[in-house]
Scaffold this motif. Structure first.
Motif, PDB file in Angstrom:
ATOM      1  N   MET A   1       0.845  -1.190   0.000  1.00 33.35           N
ATOM      2  CA  MET A   1       0.000   0.000   0.000  1.00 33.35           C
ATOM      3  C   MET A   1       0.881   1.242   0.000  1.00 33.35           C
ATOM      4  N   PHE A   2       0.509   2.215  -0.785  1.00 34.96           N
ATOM      5  CA  PHE A   2       1.279   3.443  -0.904  1.00 34.96           C
ATOM      6  C   PHE A   2       0.842   4.429   0.157  1.00 34.96           C
ATOM      7  N   HIS A   3       1.815   5.058   0.780  1.00 33.55           N
ATOM      8  CA  HIS A   3       1.553   6.109   1.773  1.00 33.55           C
ATOM      9  C   HIS A   3       1.188   7.397   1.035  1.00 33.55           C
ATOM     10  N   LYS A   4       0.025   7.957   1.340  1.00 34.13           N
ATOM     11  CA  LYS A   4      -0.348   9.229   0.730  1.00 34.13           C
ATOM     12  C   LYS A   4       0.578  10.322   1.244  1.00 34.13           C
ATOM     13  N   LEU A   5       0.935  11.225   0.355  1.00 34.71           N
ATOM     14  CA  LEU A   5       1.846  12.301   0.691  1.00 34.71           C
ATOM     15  C   LEU A   5       1.094  13.609   0.883  1.00 34.71           C
ATOM     16  N   SER A   6       1.486  14.361   1.897  1.00 32.99           N
ATOM     17  CA  SER A   6       0.954  15.714   2.023  1.00 32.99           C
ATOM     18  C   SER A   6       1.559  16.550   0.904  1.00 32.99           C
ATOM     19  N   ILE A   7       0.999  17.690   0.670  1.00 29.82           N
ATOM     20  CA  ILE A   7       1.515  18.574  -0.368  1.00 29.82           C
ATOM     21  C   ILE A   7       2.968  18.935  -0.069  1.00 29.82           C
ATOM     22  N   LYS A   8       3.271  19.175   1.186  1.00 31.38           N
ATOM     23  CA  LYS A   8       4.641  19.520   1.584  1.00 31.38           C
ATOM     24  C   LYS A   8       5.584  18.329   1.411  1.00 31.38           C
ATOM     25  N   GLU A   9       5.162  17.148   1.835  1.00 32.61           N
ATOM     26  CA  GLU A   9       6.009  15.952   1.688  1.00 32.61           C
ATOM     27  C   GLU A   9       6.331  15.690   0.219  1.00 32.61           C
ATOM     28  N   ALA A  10       5.341  15.832  -0.631  1.00 35.92           N
ATOM     29  CA  ALA A  10       5.555  15.596  -2.068  1.00 35.92           C
ATOM     30  C   ALA A  10       6.538  16.624  -2.630  1.00 35.92           C
ATOM     31  N   ARG A  11       6.401  17.874  -2.218  1.00 40.05           N
ATOM     32  CA  ARG A  11       7.308  18.927  -2.692  1.00 40.05           C
ATOM     33  C   ARG A  11       8.748  18.627  -2.282  1.00 40.05           C
ATOM     34  N   ILE A  12       8.939  18.280  -1.026  1.00 34.01           N
ATOM     35  CA  ILE A  12      10.282  18.010  -0.516  1.00 34.01           C
ATOM     36  C   ILE A  12      10.876  16.769  -1.170  1.00 34.01           C
ATOM     37  N   GLN A  13      10.082  15.711  -1.291  1.00 34.06           N
ATOM     38  CA  GLN A  13      10.575  14.474  -1.923  1.00 34.06           C
ATOM     39  C   GLN A  13      10.995  14.696  -3.371  1.00 34.06           C
ATOM     40  N   ASN A  14      10.375  15.660  -4.017  1.00 32.37           N
ATOM     41  CA  ASN A  14      10.698  15.940  -5.413  1.00 32.37           C
ATOM     42  C   ASN A  14      11.746  17.040  -5.568  1.00 32.37           C
ATOM     43  N   GLY A  15      12.271  17.517  -4.445  1.00 28.25           N
ATOM     44  CA  GLY A  15      13.393  18.447  -4.476  1.00 28.25           C
ATOM     45  C   GLY A  15      13.066  19.879  -4.852  1.00 28.25           C
ATOM     46  N   TYR A  16      11.828  20.295  -4.632  1.00 25.96           N
ATOM     47  CA  TYR A  16      11.437  21.665  -4.953  1.00 25.96           C
ATOM     48  C   TYR A  16      11.412  22.533  -3.704  1.00 25.96           C
ATOM     49  N   SER A  17      11.881  23.767  -3.849  1.00 27.46           N
ATOM     50  CA  SER A  17      11.650  24.761  -2.809  1.00 27.46           C
ATOM     51  C   SER A  17      10.262  25.348  -3.052  1.00 27.46           C
ATOM     52  N   ILE A  56       2.672  11.610 -10.113  1.00 28.95           N
ATOM     53  CA  ILE A  56       1.966  10.640  -9.265  1.00 28.95           C
ATOM     54  C   ILE A  56       0.461  10.782  -9.514  1.00 28.95           C
ATOM     55  N   PRO A  57      -0.290   9.722  -9.273  1.00 22.53           N
ATOM     56  CA  PRO A  57      -1.753   9.856  -9.384  1.00 22.53           C
ATOM     57  C   PRO A  57      -2.271  10.865  -8.351  1.00 22.53           C
ATOM     58  N   ILE A  58      -3.289  11.583  -8.728  1.00 21.28           N
ATOM     59  CA  ILE A  58      -3.823  12.619  -7.848  1.00 21.28           C
ATOM     60  C   ILE A  58      -4.270  12.059  -6.493  1.00 21.28           C
ATOM     61  N   ASN A  59      -4.740  10.809  -6.475  1.00 23.56           N
ATOM     62  CA  ASN A  59      -5.217  10.235  -5.205  1.00 23.56           C
ATOM     63  C   ASN A  59      -4.066   9.862  -4.272  1.00 23.56           C
ATOM     64  N   TYR A  60      -2.826  10.046  -4.700  1.00 22.65           N
ATOM     65  CA  TYR A  60      -1.669   9.831  -3.814  1.00 22.65           C
ATOM     66  C   TYR A  60      -1.347  11.077  -3.003  1.00 22.65           C
ATOM     67  N   LEU A  61      -2.008  12.197  -3.325  1.00 25.64           N
ATOM     68  CA  LEU A  61      -1.810  13.412  -2.559  1.00 25.64           C
ATOM     69  C   LEU A  61      -2.852  13.513  -1.458  1.00 25.64           C
ATOM     70  N   ARG A  62      -2.387  13.770  -0.271  1.00 26.99           N
ATOM     71  CA  ARG A  62      -3.282  13.919   0.891  1.00 26.99           C
ATOM     72  C   ARG A  62      -3.523  15.409   1.113  1.00 26.99           C
ATOM     73  N   ILE A  63      -4.815  15.782   1.062  1.00 25.55           N
ATOM     74  CA  ILE A  63      -5.155  17.187   1.309  1.00 25.55           C
ATOM     75  C   ILE A  63      -6.132  17.286   2.449  1.00 25.55           C
TER      76      ILE A  63
END
Length: 63
Positions: A1-17, A56-63
């Motif tokens: 099962m994939f852990h949903k990422l918060s918007i911040k977690e996804a940004r950091i994991q992808n290396g964006y400021s 990533i699929p949109i449903n992988y983002l946790r809002i």
């Protein structure tokens, strides 16, 4: 099962400021900060754009 990422977690994991992501989305860095604090403020359009940027699929983002 994939852990949903918060918007911040996804940004950091992808290396964006916040500033870099704001430029890609044509918004202010403060807007990114608002979304990270309160995901309910993000528009559907920007949510799909984030999923596309992060490839990533949109449903992988946790809002």
């Amino acid at each position: 099962m994939f852990h949903k990422l918060s918007i911040k977690e996804a940004r950091i994991q992808n290396g964006y400021s916040k500033e870099q992501l704001a430029i890609k989305l044509n918004v202010q860095p403060e807007t990114i900060d608002l979304w990270e604090k309160d995901g309910s403020k993000i528009s559907q359009l920007h949510l799909y754009a984030l999923a596309g940027i992060y490839q990533i699929p949109i449903n992988y983002l946790r809002i």
